[in-house]
Design a protein around this motif. Structure first.
Motif, PDB file in Angstrom:
ATOM      1  N   LEU A   5       0.855  -1.069  -0.339  1.00  0.00           N
ATOM      2  CA  LEU A   5      -0.104  -0.011  -0.144  1.00  0.00           C
ATOM      3  C   LEU A   5       0.921   1.339   0.118  1.00  0.00           C
ATOM      4  O   LEU A   5       1.917   1.116   0.587  1.00  0.00           O
ATOM      5  N   ARG A   8      -0.142   6.715   4.591  1.00  0.00           N
ATOM      6  CA  ARG A   8      -1.197   7.279   5.084  1.00  0.00           C
ATOM      7  C   ARG A   8      -1.331   8.686   4.744  1.00  0.00           C
ATOM      8  O   ARG A   8      -0.457   9.379   4.245  1.00  0.00           O
ATOM      9  N   ARG A   9      -2.567   9.483   4.624  1.00  0.00           N
ATOM     10  CA  ARG A   9      -2.623  10.766   4.220  1.00  0.00           C
ATOM     11  C   ARG A   9      -2.023  11.760   4.801  1.00  0.00           C
ATOM     12  O   ARG A   9      -1.582  12.757   4.262  1.00  0.00           O
ATOM     13  N   SER A  16      -4.117   7.370   0.542  1.00  0.00           N
ATOM     14  CA  SER A  16      -3.677   6.105   1.128  1.00  0.00           C
ATOM     15  C   SER A  16      -4.588   4.750   0.659  1.00  0.00           C
ATOM     16  O   SER A  16      -4.311   3.823   0.907  1.00  0.00           O
ATOM     17  N   ASP A  17      -5.704   5.219  -0.070  1.00  0.00           N
ATOM     18  CA  ASP A  17      -6.489   4.039  -0.666  1.00  0.00           C
ATOM     19  C   ASP A  17      -5.945   3.600  -1.960  1.00  0.00           C
ATOM     20  O   ASP A  17      -6.840   3.327  -3.036  1.00  0.00           O
ATOM     21  N   VAL A  41      -9.613  -6.119   1.771  1.00  0.00           N
ATOM     22  CA  VAL A  41      -8.405  -5.968   2.554  1.00  0.00           C
ATOM     23  C   VAL A  41      -8.556  -6.480   4.042  1.00  0.00           C
ATOM     24  O   VAL A  41      -9.517  -6.282   4.552  1.00  0.00           O
ATOM     25  N   VAL A  50     -13.892  -4.472  -0.624  1.00  0.00           N
ATOM     26  CA  VAL A  50     -13.487  -3.332  -1.647  1.00  0.00           C
ATOM     27  C   VAL A  50     -13.702  -3.532  -2.952  1.00  0.00           C
ATOM     28  O   VAL A  50     -13.698  -4.600  -3.339  1.00  0.00           O
ATOM     29  N   GLN A  90      -7.081   1.946  -7.342  1.00  0.00           N
ATOM     30  CA  GLN A  90      -7.669   2.589  -6.458  1.00  0.00           C
ATOM     31  C   GLN A  90      -8.546   1.835  -5.614  1.00  0.00           C
ATOM     32  O   GLN A  90      -9.204   1.035  -6.147  1.00  0.00           O
ATOM     33  N   ILE A  91      -8.571   1.867  -4.215  1.00  0.00           N
ATOM     34  CA  ILE A  91      -9.268   0.959  -3.455  1.00  0.00           C
ATOM     35  C   ILE A  91     -10.535   1.634  -2.702  1.00  0.00           C
ATOM     36  O   ILE A  91     -10.135   2.936  -2.193  1.00  0.00           O
ATOM     37  N   SER A  92     -11.742   1.277  -2.887  1.00  0.00           N
ATOM     38  CA  SER A  92     -12.856   2.023  -2.244  1.00  0.00           C
ATOM     39  C   SER A  92     -13.665   0.957  -1.537  1.00  0.00           C
ATOM     40  O   SER A  92     -13.911  -0.157  -1.764  1.00  0.00           O
ATOM     41  N   PRO A  93     -14.180   1.309  -0.423  1.00  0.00           N
ATOM     42  CA  PRO A  93     -14.961   0.627   0.369  1.00  0.00           C
ATOM     43  C   PRO A  93     -16.323   0.253  -0.339  1.00  0.00           C
ATOM     44  O   PRO A  93     -16.743   0.854  -1.048  1.00  0.00           O
TER      45      PRO A  93
END
Length: 96
Positions: A5, A8-9, A16-17, A41, A50, A90-93
């Motif tokens: 990954l 962090r932001r 971060s995603d 994840v 995700v 890009q990872i999105s919930p």
């Protein structure tokens, strides 16, 4: 799926995603992620579903900068900022 990954932001302007496969287009999980556009994840004792989509190309320089900042002394830095750049996702919930 296993991947490195970004950061962090708080550490970088890069989101971060973001995830990028070490083996780039040769990665089996990457092909599965692109085909299914979904994954799971596992972090901090949680498993979250995700969605995975190609990252915005405008973010790739920021992602590389985040890798350079976070992994400056790592053997993996050069391979992670060269070949797999185009396979950044890009990872999105997702909601259950």
């Amino acid at each position: 799926m296993k991947a490195y990954l970004a950061v962090r932001r708080e550490q970088s302007p890069a989101p971060s995603d973001i995830v990028r496969p070490y083996q780039g287009e040769h990665s089996r999980w990457y092909h599965s992620a692109i085909t299914k556009r979904a994954g799971q994840v596992t972090a901090a004792g949680r498993n979250d579903d995700v969605s995975l989509t190609p990252a915005d190309p405008d973010l790739l320089d920021a992602v590389n900068a985040a890798y350079r900042t976070t992994y400056a002394t790592s053997f993996y830095l050069a391979p992670m900022t060269a070949g797999p750049r185009a396979t950044t996702l890009q990872i999105s919930p997702t909601t259950r």
